[in-house]
Design a protein around this motif. Structure first.
Motif, mmCIF file in Angstrom:
data_model
loop_
_atom_site.group_PDB
_atom_site.id
_atom_site.type_symbol
_atom_site.label_atom_id
_atom_site.label_comp_id
_atom_site.label_asym_id
_atom_site.label_seq_id
_atom_site.Cartn_x
_atom_site.Cartn_y
_atom_site.Cartn_z
ATOM 1 N N THR A 81 1.937 58.243 -37.527
ATOM 2 C CA THR A 81 1.224 58.159 -39.067
ATOM 3 C C THR A 81 0.293 56.970 -39.511
ATOM 4 O O THR A 81 0.371 56.926 -38.419
ATOM 5 C CB THR A 81 1.999 58.560 -40.361
ATOM 6 N N VAL A 82 -1.046 57.829 -40.484
ATOM 7 C CA VAL A 82 -1.883 57.094 -39.844
ATOM 8 C C VAL A 82 -1.756 55.886 -40.125
ATOM 9 O O VAL A 82 -1.741 54.136 -39.487
ATOM 10 C CB VAL A 82 -3.202 56.846 -41.530
ATOM 11 N N ASP A 106 -7.497 62.799 -36.134
ATOM 12 C CA ASP A 106 -7.957 62.895 -37.183
ATOM 13 C C ASP A 106 -8.934 61.473 -37.622
ATOM 14 O O ASP A 106 -8.219 61.287 -39.233
ATOM 15 C CB ASP A 106 -6.600 61.295 -37.171
ATOM 16 N N PHE A 165 -10.557 53.564 -42.909
ATOM 17 C CA PHE A 165 -10.130 54.462 -42.383
ATOM 18 C C PHE A 165 -11.499 55.882 -42.810
ATOM 19 O O PHE A 165 -12.302 56.091 -43.740
ATOM 20 C CB PHE A 165 -8.776 55.247 -42.669
ATOM 21 N N THR A 176 -13.598 59.543 -41.238
ATOM 22 C CA THR A 176 -13.210 61.226 -40.560
ATOM 23 C C THR A 176 -14.692 61.459 -40.598
ATOM 24 O O THR A 176 -15.989 60.888 -41.801
ATOM 25 C CB THR A 176 -12.782 61.702 -41.649
ATOM 26 N N PRO A 187 -5.110 56.440 -45.846
ATOM 27 C CA PRO A 187 -4.204 57.520 -46.042
ATOM 28 C C PRO A 187 -2.515 56.861 -44.688
ATOM 29 O O PRO A 187 -2.938 57.953 -44.276
ATOM 30 C CB PRO A 187 -4.809 58.539 -45.922
ATOM 31 N N ASP A 238 0.110 58.088 -45.366
ATOM 32 C CA ASP A 238 1.745 58.881 -44.846
ATOM 33 C C ASP A 238 1.118 60.186 -44.299
ATOM 34 O O ASP A 238 1.726 60.531 -43.946
ATOM 35 C CB ASP A 238 1.650 59.132 -46.559
ATOM 36 N N ARG A 239 -0.455 59.947 -44.159
ATOM 37 C CA ARG A 239 -0.637 61.206 -43.306
ATOM 38 C C ARG A 239 -0.422 61.598 -41.958
ATOM 39 O O ARG A 239 -0.256 60.377 -41.066
ATOM 40 C CB ARG A 239 -2.534 61.124 -43.229
ATOM 41 N N VAL A 240 0.358 62.188 -41.956
ATOM 42 C CA VAL A 240 0.486 62.899 -40.228
ATOM 43 C C VAL A 240 -0.407 62.532 -39.161
ATOM 44 O O VAL A 240 -0.947 64.231 -39.213
ATOM 45 C CB VAL A 240 1.567 64.311 -40.765
ATOM 46 N N LEU A 241 -0.822 62.598 -37.982
ATOM 47 C CA LEU A 241 -1.420 62.957 -37.293
ATOM 48 C C LEU A 241 -0.866 63.679 -36.502
ATOM 49 O O LEU A 241 0.096 64.186 -36.272
ATOM 50 C CB LEU A 241 -1.621 61.462 -35.743
ATOM 51 N N LYS A 242 -2.382 64.669 -36.545
ATOM 52 C CA LYS A 242 -2.119 65.814 -35.814
ATOM 53 C C LYS A 242 -2.195 65.596 -34.012
ATOM 54 O O LYS A 242 -1.516 66.893 -33.739
ATOM 55 C CB LYS A 242 -3.782 66.526 -35.661
#
Length: 314
Positions: free
Chosen positions: A198-199, A224, A236, A238, A305, A307-311
């Motif tokens: 995760t991030v 990500d 962060f 993107t 973020p 809790d963002r799950v990494l691709k």
């Protein structure tokens, strides 16, 4: 001026093909050869942006002579150190869906005199450098502590150091407090000895690298985005990417954009993200020019973020 150090440079030949079939005779639709190695790519991106850059690197054999000529054609001054072995040649095979297959040669082995000559090439140019970017794996013959020695010498001369390496070379150099380290997700996971999914886990790992000595961590998280943890905070970034053509050198373009924008804070991160996003949409290891950048596609935030799950977990 940004001085780059590439202990194991290369000639990078890229072939674009319709599809990779193991054991078949394939015909490339296009091919190109570029000067390569992570530090060289940073110099290429800096030069493409219109800034002065000097590339310190070992050069050997006809491959080294061609590399020096290609750098000159790009407006990059080569602070070349002659070595007995030949500069390596790396092969990349790119498919239309963005899949990239790479074959990297090991490169020449440097002896003690050649290793010291490369350090001297850096020392003699430190006074003119706003940043020194030390990038890539170490060639055979150089101990993991070689980068640590370079960082220590550069700091004694008053220079700022950005370090993009991994494994024992990164670990050894942290004690000399490099100003910026730039791991990708896999290298970040390796450095802390645990997976990153995760991030938030990436942020925690970056904070640990700072505790070990890094003054700032610029982490590439692939599709990500990118993460910056430094003395001003955690950010962060993107960017919207239409289509990925080749990710060769994208991280190096990001580092160039970060340093060219001052090397600290959210504005530098936005520049890094813009350069990386532009690079993946270009063929081979082509570095973006200002015309290729799309700052409007970039988003940066201090509201990370977590809790963002990494691709692409590492």
């Amino acid at each position: 001026m940004i001085l780059t150090v590439t202990p194991n440079p290369s000639l990078d030949r890229t072939y674009e093909i319709p599809a990779l079939e193991r054991g078949a005779v394939l015909r490339a639709t296009t091919d190109r050869v570029d000067p390569g190695g992570k530090g060289v790519n940073v110099s290429r991106a800096v030069a493409a942006a219109g800034h002065r850059t000097v590339a310190a690197l070992p050069l050997g054999g006809p491959e080294g002579a061609l590399l020096a000529r290609l750098l000159e054609e790009l407006g990059i001054e080569a602070a070349g150190v002659p070595v007995r072995g030949s500069t390596r040649v790396n092969i990349s095979v790119a498919e239309p869906d963005g899949t990239l297959t790479k074959l990297n040669a090991s490169g020449p082995e440097l002896d003690d005199a050649e290793a010291e000559a490369l350090l001297e090439a850096v020392r003699s140019r430190v006074a003119d450098a706003d940043w020194i970017a030390c990038c890539g794996s170490l060639p055979r013959g150089l101990a993991p502590e070689w980068y640590a020695e370079l960082v220590a010498r550069a700091h004694r001369a008053g220079a700022r150091i950005a370090l993009d390496t991994s494994g024992p070379s990164l670990t050894a150099a942290l004690r000399e407090r490099p100003d910026v380290v730039k791991p990708n997700a896999e290298e970040l996971a390796q450095a802390v000895g645990r997976p990153i999914a995760t991030v938030g886990e990436a942020v925690k790992a970056a904070e640990e690298l700072r505790e070990l000595g890094a003054r700032a961590v610029l982490a590439s998280l692939g599709a990500d985005g990118q993460l910056l943890v430094d003395g001003t905070g955690t950010y962060f970034g993107t960017a919207k990417v239409t289509a990925v053509r080749s990710n060769v050198g994208a991280g190096d373009a990001s580092l160039a954009g970060f340093l060219a924008a001052g090397g600290t804070g959210a504005a530098a991160l936005a520049s890094a993200v813009a350069h990386g996003a532009a690079a993946v949409q270009l063929p081979g290891s082509v570095m973006p020019t200002p015309a290729d950048l799309d700052p409007s596609a970039v988003t940066t935030t201090s509201d990370v973020p977590l809790d963002r799950v990494l691709k692409e977990p590492a």
